[in-house]
Design a protein around this motif. Structure first.
Motif, short mmCIF file in Angstrom:
data_model
loop_
_atom_site.label_atom_id
_atom_site.label_comp_id
_atom_site.label_asym_id
_atom_site.label_seq_id
_atom_site.Cartn_x
_atom_site.Cartn_y
_atom_site.Cartn_z
N ILE A 2 0.85 -1.18 0.00
CA ILE A 2 0.00 0.00 0.00
C ILE A 2 0.89 1.23 0.00
CG2 ILE A 2 -1.73 1.29 1.29
CD1 ILE A 2 -2.78 -1.31 2.39
N SER A 3 0.65 2.13 -0.94
CA SER A 3 1.51 3.29 -1.06
C SER A 3 1.03 4.46 -0.22
CB SER A 3 1.61 3.71 -2.52
OG SER A 3 0.34 4.09 -2.99
N ILE A 4 -0.12 4.32 0.45
CA ILE A 4 -0.62 5.38 1.32
C ILE A 4 -0.63 4.87 2.75
CG2 ILE A 4 -2.03 6.45 -0.45
CD1 ILE A 4 -4.46 5.14 0.84
N SER A 5 -0.80 5.77 3.68
CA SER A 5 -0.83 5.39 5.09
C SER A 5 -2.08 4.55 5.38
CB SER A 5 -0.84 6.65 5.94
OG SER A 5 -1.04 6.32 7.29
N PRO A 6 -1.96 3.50 6.18
CA PRO A 6 -3.14 2.68 6.52
C PRO A 6 -4.21 3.45 7.29
CG PRO A 6 -1.12 1.50 7.02
CD PRO A 6 -0.73 2.90 6.65
N THR A 7 -3.86 4.60 7.86
CA THR A 7 -4.88 5.37 8.58
C THR A 7 -5.93 5.94 7.63
OG1 THR A 7 -3.47 7.34 8.47
CG2 THR A 7 -3.34 6.00 10.46
N TYR A 8 -5.59 6.05 6.35
CA TYR A 8 -6.58 6.50 5.38
C TYR A 8 -7.71 5.48 5.22
CZ TYR A 8 -3.86 10.49 3.84
OH TYR A 8 -3.20 11.68 3.79
N LEU A 9 -7.42 4.22 5.52
CA LEU A 9 -8.45 3.20 5.43
C LEU A 9 -9.52 3.39 6.51
CD1 LEU A 9 -6.23 0.10 4.68
CD2 LEU A 9 -7.60 1.44 3.08
N MET A 10 -9.20 4.15 7.56
CA MET A 10 -10.20 4.42 8.60
C MET A 10 -11.31 5.33 8.10
SD MET A 10 -7.75 4.64 12.00
CE MET A 10 -8.60 6.07 12.53
N TYR A 11 -11.08 6.06 7.04
CA TYR A 11 -12.12 6.89 6.44
C TYR A 11 -13.21 6.04 5.79
CZ TYR A 11 -9.04 10.90 7.00
OH TYR A 11 -8.24 11.87 7.50
N TYR A 12 -12.90 4.78 5.54
CA TYR A 12 -13.86 3.89 4.89
C TYR A 12 -15.11 3.69 5.74
CZ TYR A 12 -15.93 -0.38 3.14
OH TYR A 12 -16.82 -1.29 2.68
N VAL A 13 -14.94 3.52 7.04
CA VAL A 13 -16.07 3.18 7.92
C VAL A 13 -17.13 4.30 7.93
CG1 VAL A 13 -16.75 2.61 10.27
CG2 VAL A 13 -14.70 1.61 9.29
N PRO A 14 -16.80 5.54 8.27
CA PRO A 14 -17.87 6.56 8.24
C PRO A 14 -18.41 6.83 6.84
CG PRO A 14 -15.77 7.55 8.83
CD PRO A 14 -15.55 6.08 8.76
N LEU A 15 -17.56 6.69 5.84
CA LEU A 15 -18.00 6.91 4.48
C LEU A 15 -19.02 5.87 4.05
CD1 LEU A 15 -17.62 8.64 1.95
CD2 LEU A 15 -15.84 7.06 1.25
N ILE A 16 -18.76 4.60 4.34
CA ILE A 16 -19.68 3.54 3.94
C ILE A 16 -20.97 3.62 4.74
CG2 ILE A 16 -18.92 1.68 5.46
CD1 ILE A 16 -19.70 1.31 1.79
N ILE A 17 -20.89 4.02 6.01
CA ILE A 17 -22.11 4.18 6.82
C ILE A 17 -22.98 5.29 6.27
CG2 ILE A 17 -22.95 4.88 9.09
CD1 ILE A 17 -20.60 3.34 10.30
N SER A 18 -22.38 6.43 5.97
CA SER A 18 -23.17 7.56 5.48
C SER A 18 -23.76 7.28 4.10
CB SER A 18 -22.33 8.84 5.45
OG SER A 18 -21.22 8.68 4.62
N ILE A 19 -22.98 6.68 3.22
CA ILE A 19 -23.49 6.36 1.88
C ILE A 19 -24.65 5.37 1.98
CG2 ILE A 19 -22.93 5.13 -0.25
CD1 ILE A 19 -20.15 6.37 -0.09
N SER A 20 -24.50 4.36 2.81
CA SER A 20 -25.54 3.34 2.93
C SER A 20 -26.81 3.91 3.54
CB SER A 20 -25.03 2.18 3.78
OG SER A 20 -23.93 1.58 3.19
N LEU A 21 -26.68 4.74 4.56
CA LEU A 21 -27.86 5.32 5.19
C LEU A 21 -28.60 6.27 4.24
CD1 LEU A 21 -26.68 5.96 8.84
CD2 LEU A 21 -28.39 4.32 8.05
N VAL A 22 -27.86 7.09 3.52
CA VAL A 22 -28.51 8.01 2.57
C VAL A 22 -29.18 7.23 1.46
CG1 VAL A 22 -28.05 9.79 0.83
CG2 VAL A 22 -27.04 9.97 3.10
N PHE A 23 -28.50 6.21 0.95
CA PHE A 23 -29.08 5.39 -0.11
C PHE A 23 -30.35 4.69 0.37
CE2 PHE A 23 -29.10 1.62 -2.95
CZ PHE A 23 -29.15 2.30 -4.16
#
Length: 63
Positions: A2-23
Motif C-alpha cells: 500500500i503506497s498510502i498510510s493505513p490510517t486512510y483506510l479508517m475513512y472507509y467506515v464513516p463513508l460507507i455508513i453515510s453512503i448506505s444510510l442516505v441510499f
C-alpha cells in the motif's frame, strides 16, 4: 504494497455508513427498513471492493 498510510483506510467506515444510510433513506421511510437496506448496501459495497482488491492484488503479483 500500500503506497498510502493505513490510517486512510479508517475513512472507509464513516463513508460507507453515510453512503448506505442516505441510499436507504432515499428509497424507504420506515426506520427499520432503512437500516436493513443500509446494512445490505454496506455489505454489497464492501464485498465489491474486496473483490476488486483481490483482482488488483493478483495482477500485482503476476507483474
Amino acid at each position: 504494497m500500500i503506497s498510502i498510510s493505513p490510517t486512510y483506510l479508517m475513512y472507509y467506515v464513516p463513508l460507507i455508513i453515510s453512503i448506505s444510510l442516505v441510499f436507504g433513506a432515499t428509497r424507504h421511510e420506515d426506520t427499520q427498513t432503512i437500516l436493513r437496506h443500509a446494512f445490505y448496501t454496506a455489505r454489497w459495497i464492501t464485498g465489491f471492493m474486496a473483490i476488486i482488491f483481490v483482482i488488483l492484488l493478483l495482477i500485482n503479483w503476476m507483474v
